[in-house]
Design a protein around this motif. Sequence first.
Motif, PDB file in Angstrom:
ATOM      1  N   ALA A   1      62.742  80.084 -32.429  1.00  5.17           N
ATOM      2  CA  ALA A   1      61.683  80.599 -31.551  1.00  5.17           C
ATOM      3  C   ALA A   1      62.196  80.747 -30.123  1.00  5.17           C
ATOM      4  O   ALA A   1      61.944  81.758 -29.462  1.00  5.17           O
ATOM      5  N   GLN A   2      62.929  79.751 -29.652  1.00  2.00           N
ATOM      6  CA  GLN A   2      63.439  79.806 -28.290  1.00  2.00           C
ATOM      7  C   GLN A   2      64.402  80.974 -28.113  1.00  2.00           C
ATOM      8  O   GLN A   2      64.408  81.626 -27.065  1.00  2.00           O
ATOM      9  N   HIS A   3      65.194  81.266 -29.121  1.00  2.00           N
ATOM     10  CA  HIS A   3      66.128  82.395 -29.031  1.00  2.00           C
ATOM     11  C   HIS A   3      65.419  83.746 -29.053  1.00  2.00           C
ATOM     12  O   HIS A   3      66.013  84.765 -28.726  1.00  2.00           O
ATOM     13  N   ARG A   4      64.172  83.760 -29.419  1.00  2.00           N
ATOM     14  CA  ARG A   4      63.391  85.005 -29.430  1.00  2.00           C
ATOM     15  C   ARG A   4      62.696  85.264 -28.091  1.00  2.00           C
ATOM     16  O   ARG A   4      62.038  86.289 -27.930  1.00  2.00           O
ATOM     17  N   LEU A   5      62.844  84.327 -27.153  1.00  2.00           N
ATOM     18  CA  LEU A   5      62.281  84.528 -25.808  1.00  2.00           C
ATOM     19  C   LEU A   5      63.309  85.245 -24.945  1.00  2.00           C
ATOM     20  O   LEU A   5      64.491  84.907 -24.971  1.00  2.00           O
ATOM     21  N   HIS A   6      62.831  86.205 -24.169  1.00  2.00           N
ATOM     22  CA  HIS A   6      63.712  86.943 -23.269  1.00  2.00           C
ATOM     23  C   HIS A   6      63.019  87.057 -21.913  1.00  2.00           C
ATOM     24  O   HIS A   6      61.787  87.229 -21.857  1.00  2.00           O
ATOM     25  N   PRO A   7      63.784  86.974 -20.818  1.00  2.00           N
ATOM     26  CA  PRO A   7      63.172  86.999 -19.484  1.00  2.00           C
ATOM     27  C   PRO A   7      62.295  88.217 -19.208  1.00  2.00           C
ATOM     28  O   PRO A   7      61.288  88.118 -18.520  1.00  2.00           O
ATOM     29  N   SER A   8      62.649  89.351 -19.763  1.00  2.81           N
ATOM     30  CA  SER A   8      61.921  90.580 -19.424  1.00  2.81           C
ATOM     31  C   SER A   8      61.015  91.073 -20.549  1.00  2.81           C
ATOM     32  O   SER A   8      60.666  92.248 -20.587  1.00  2.81           O
ATOM     33  N   ASP A   9      60.606  90.205 -21.452  1.00  3.27           N
ATOM     34  CA  ASP A   9      59.847  90.661 -22.601  1.00  3.27           C
ATOM     35  C   ASP A   9      58.348  90.785 -22.356  1.00  3.27           C
ATOM     36  O   ASP A   9      57.617  91.231 -23.224  1.00  3.27           O
ATOM     37  N   GLY A  10      57.858  90.351 -21.216  1.00  2.00           N
ATOM     38  CA  GLY A  10      56.447  90.515 -20.897  1.00  2.00           C
ATOM     39  C   GLY A  10      55.527  89.468 -21.489  1.00  2.00           C
ATOM     40  O   GLY A  10      54.313  89.569 -21.350  1.00  2.00           O
ATOM     41  N   MET A  11      56.079  88.465 -22.164  1.00  2.00           N
ATOM     42  CA  MET A  11      55.227  87.408 -22.711  1.00  2.00           C
ATOM     43  C   MET A  11      54.767  86.480 -21.585  1.00  2.00           C
ATOM     44  O   MET A  11      55.412  86.369 -20.553  1.00  2.00           O
ATOM     45  N   THR A  12      53.680  85.789 -21.845  1.00  2.00           N
ATOM     46  CA  THR A  12      53.105  84.919 -20.823  1.00  2.00           C
ATOM     47  C   THR A  12      53.965  83.680 -20.594  1.00  2.00           C
ATOM     48  O   THR A  12      54.701  83.229 -21.476  1.00  2.00           O
ATOM     49  N   TYR A  13      53.791  83.133 -19.406  1.00  2.00           N
ATOM     50  CA  TYR A  13      54.464  81.891 -19.056  1.00  2.00           C
ATOM     51  C   TYR A  13      53.994  80.764 -19.977  1.00  2.00           C
ATOM     52  O   TYR A  13      54.783  79.914 -20.384  1.00  2.00           O
ATOM     53  N   ALA A  14      52.719  80.756 -20.331  1.00  2.00           N
ATOM     54  CA  ALA A  14      52.167  79.709 -21.190  1.00  2.00           C
ATOM     55  C   ALA A  14      52.898  79.664 -22.529  1.00  2.00           C
ATOM     56  O   ALA A  14      53.237  78.582 -23.028  1.00  2.00           O
ATOM     57  N   LEU A  15      53.147  80.818 -23.107  1.00  2.00           N
ATOM     58  CA  LEU A  15      53.847  80.868 -24.387  1.00  2.00           C
ATOM     59  C   LEU A  15      55.292  80.409 -24.226  1.00  2.00           C
ATOM     60  O   LEU A  15      55.776  79.564 -24.987  1.00  2.00           O
ATOM     61  N   LYS A  16      55.963  80.959 -23.246  1.00  2.00           N
ATOM     62  CA  LYS A  16      57.373  80.603 -23.047  1.00  2.00           C
ATOM     63  C   LYS A  16      57.532  79.113 -22.790  1.00  2.00           C
ATOM     64  O   LYS A  16      58.398  78.460 -23.379  1.00  2.00           O
ATOM     65  N   SER A  17      56.708  78.561 -21.929  1.00  2.00           N
ATOM     66  CA  SER A  17      56.845  77.137 -21.602  1.00  2.00           C
ATOM     67  C   SER A  17      56.507  76.266 -22.808  1.00  2.00           C
ATOM     68  O   SER A  17      57.154  75.244 -23.036  1.00  2.00           O
TER      69      SER A  17
END
Length: 109
Positions: free
Chosen positions: A76-92
């Motif tokens: 899941a963490q590897h599917r996060l990207h800085p410019s993907d537009g997902m919310t901070y809540a999800l990323k954190s």
Amino acid sequence: MKVHQQEILNRLAFIDRTIIHAAKACHHDENVPMELRNCVFRLRQRSRQAQQALRARDESRVRQSIDDLTRISDEAQHRLHPSDGMTYALKSAVILTHIELSALQYRLA
């Protein structure tokens, strides 16, 4: 187990809450890719299984569940990207879940 059962239970409860936050964030964010949604869903399922194994005092299932949770959280963490537009809540929530699982896995080693 070297680690006291109550400590594992407390840590798993905290991890479960971070997974729930990630699931809620996925639900409210239409920009979340399906692969990440699937990871969060699998995390939720496996978290329940880990808690059941702990209540049953099945050490091998607890360890296997935590290993699986750690692997899925890494995915899941590897599917996060800085410019993907997902919310901070999800990323954190995803990052915190991974950190906590890695720490728990280390304590059990």
